[in-house]
Design an enzyme around this catalytic site. Sequence first.
Site, PDB file in Angstrom:
ATOM      1  N   ASP A  72       0.842  -1.203   0.000  1.00 37.77           N
ATOM      2  CA  ASP A  72       0.000   0.000   0.000  1.00 37.77           C
ATOM      3  C   ASP A  72       0.872   1.246   0.000  1.00 37.77           C
ATOM      4  O   ASP A  72       0.592   2.226   0.689  1.00 37.77           O
ATOM      5  CB  ASP A  72      -0.924  -0.008   1.221  1.00 37.77           C
ATOM      6  CG  ASP A  72      -2.028   1.047   1.112  1.00 37.77           C
ATOM      7  OD1 ASP A  72      -2.305   1.477  -0.018  1.00 37.77           O
ATOM      8  OD2 ASP A  72      -2.593   1.427   2.146  1.00 37.77           O
ATOM      9  N   CYS A  88     -18.533 -12.384  -8.499  1.00 36.74           N
ATOM     10  CA  CYS A  88     -19.492 -11.444  -7.895  1.00 36.74           C
ATOM     11  C   CYS A  88     -20.889 -11.657  -8.479  1.00 36.74           C
ATOM     12  O   CYS A  88     -21.894 -11.407  -7.803  1.00 36.74           O
ATOM     13  CB  CYS A  88     -19.061  -9.998  -8.132  1.00 36.74           C
ATOM     14  SG  CYS A  88     -17.625  -9.492  -7.167  1.00 36.74           S
ATOM     15  N   CYS A  99     -23.225   0.838   0.810  1.00 37.16           N
ATOM     16  CA  CYS A  99     -22.395   2.022   1.054  1.00 37.16           C
ATOM     17  C   CYS A  99     -23.274   3.198   1.463  1.00 37.16           C
ATOM     18  O   CYS A  99     -24.109   3.659   0.680  1.00 37.16           O
ATOM     19  CB  CYS A  99     -21.594   2.380  -0.195  1.00 37.16           C
ATOM     20  SG  CYS A  99     -20.542   3.836   0.043  1.00 37.16           S
TER      21      CYS A  99
END
Length: 828
Positions: free
Chosen positions: A128, A183, A193
């Site tokens: 990251d 998915c 969300c």
Amino acid sequence: MTGVEQIRALAAELGFVACGIAALEPSRRGDALDRWLARGYGGTMRYIHRQARKRKDPTLIAPGLRSAVVVLDNYYTPDPPAAPGKRPLRIARYARGRDYHEVTLARLERIAELLRSLGAETARAYVDSGPVPERELAERAGLGWIGKNAMLIRPGTGSFVFIGSVLTDLPLPPDDALDLDRCGSCTRCLDACPTGAFVEPRVLDATRCISYLTIEQKGPMPDEILPRLDGWAFGCDICNEVCPWNQRFATPTTVPEFQPQGHLDGADAETFESMEDEAFARRWGDTPLARAGLTGMRRNLRAALASAGLLLSLAFAPHAHAQATGQTPRGAGLPRDLDAWVARTLKQFGQPGLAVAVVKDGRVVLTRGYGLRDLADSAPADAHTIYQIASNTKAFTTALLAMLVDEGKLHWDDHVTDYLPWFQISAPYVTREFTIRDLITHRSGLGLGAGDLLWWHSDYGREEVVRRLRTLQPVTSFRSAYAYDNVLYIAAGLVIESVTRKPWEDVVRERILAPLGMSEVTTTARALDPKADVAAPYGLVDGRLVLVPRDTVDNTAPAGGINANVTDIAKWLIVQLDSGRVGDHRLWTQARAREMWTGVTPLPIGNPPAALPMLAPLRANFSLYALGWFVRDYRGVKLATHTGGLSGMVSRTILVPDARLGIVVLTNGETSAMDAVAFHILDGYLGAPPTDWIAGFHALSQGAEQRADSVMRAQEAGRDRTSKPSLPLARYAGRYTDAMYGDATIAVEGDHLVLRFSHSPAFVGDLEHWQHDTFVARWRSRALADAFVTFDLDPDGSIDAVRLAAVSPLADFSFDYQDLLFRPAAGE
């Protein structure tokens, strides 16, 4: 044991849950990254812009790089139990232990050492960090697929994993990528969300993501996000938590450093408020919370508690205190149901899409697109989608005039002929007395929309359009009545050009757009690239929603030519509400701001239909046109507002000066969806009782359509179908001239007549016989309003004149057919 086998064995020994090899090559998602950055989804993470070239081609990170060893590090930990009497902080799982950058990176360095022992000259470890496209590398290394939540998902593991990589110049044999995307049709992550951060599957608008807002963003939390934080104080796990792959396969990490650290126990708002920087560094310096710092964590905790309804006192809620003591009522703000409200609005009105901006107290609360910018390719609308804002441009033109007034280069009551000596209205007295203020306040005495057919789809230049107004006769006395006029705003733009010696487009860009950083605005329809993020115009034609031709209004730009998105318009709203102030200087003075919002021309005040009581709040006590703005009252506050309308594009701007609140809704349709959304937001900030604006405005438009249908049915019923034209079709053919517009031609083509406006290529109409000597012009461009075409005959059977009138009562006033009186051209 081969080198790759040694690498995999060491990765397993170090506790990584998976290890794979990927060849380094240019990214297959480089274009997607460019689009993501161009749309502003990266927010303030400028380092991604700087690193974009390397992210798209990681071989550029260091010379000779050929392979990547990619590992996954499980960090999942169950939620800790709440301490007695305390509400636990909601901190993302990746931040509950020691800083993963250090923990994972230290173990990756062991793999880098092994690669060097195998002959690598370069072996660089990243987790990251750095310009590494980690998820794509992991996908290519066969470690999983990138899910709809933009996370890497590994079969049997889930997505609670850090991705680490070691880039090397060793030519390691790559693993096969997993050829799957499991998915399927699941959208749980997108639906869950709370801030709507997912623009589409796998595309995250970071500026709406709770993780970004609690870690990367500096300064106050956006008002729009506050009620949606749901207690998250650092990061967010929601899109991972709801994923079925995690619910089924996530297991607690075995890495000791990722276990929740004891120094987080019992932390709450009071902990951070009373702590000093040194104590914060001792307690959390080795955790990801150090990224936000003490100031950031104080802000986050205040916001998290506010979102959860647990503000302990106004000492922890300066924003709430400002609301309670300022113009905005306690508990008021952006409606929490806004997303659902907009979805319902789009469905009810059959609207393709829209975009919204809200600003409050000098800050942007919301910029967001909804629905589709183009039905043809299902392209979603976003905060950077460009719309034609039409007459909302007028406020830009009056602001430019205000700047020139501030500089003493003109005065509102100067005569127009001082700057445009050729300017002329039919009455000499009116011409002599016509002022700059008269140009922009719709009180000329001319009729509604007078002269609009001069510029609409025409090849006339601006000066010629204005010059041709001299032929029109007034319908009221000068300055006695309101009648909206676009052509006189073109004249105002020409005044600006006369004073500055520059085109209006250059002046507005130099004086307003550039200082405000409105970088995506254009002032000409020619500049719109239909392949870019530009909304396609849609209108109802013969009862069907269809793509309509975009209005080319470059010759009337000062009245309606600006094309913009809500991201840039939000900046315009802020400077308007701050009386022209930009940072430590002003574009115009506070005195000019007051003048632009001071009413000049009264408007008639009507009552909403009694059958629609939900629209009763719209009844005003005063309503006037000011300088580029309508001003009126609404629920006890003063509004400065304006609309804009072109084919397939309508919009609404609302300013509440006393509350420093601004709202704009841009749409690619021709419905009242803009008002249903704008007034819902306005009511949210005013703390007004719920009003079903969707039902009210929809019923209002349905009523207007029904009345129009009734009129047109009556026309049809009264039509004499047995009548014939008085003359053979060829006798109607010829060239005709209108004193204002110029030439038109009528020709026989096949078995019917065709009317063509010589200076307006879009106006080509097939004439269908209606009755006697009246025909109906069915324009081939069906977005144009059909017109009755009536031939007046002299006693000898020759044609004296041709008159036009709109067929539908719903025709826009800019179809000012009634102003045309064509007569046979000389010699015809």
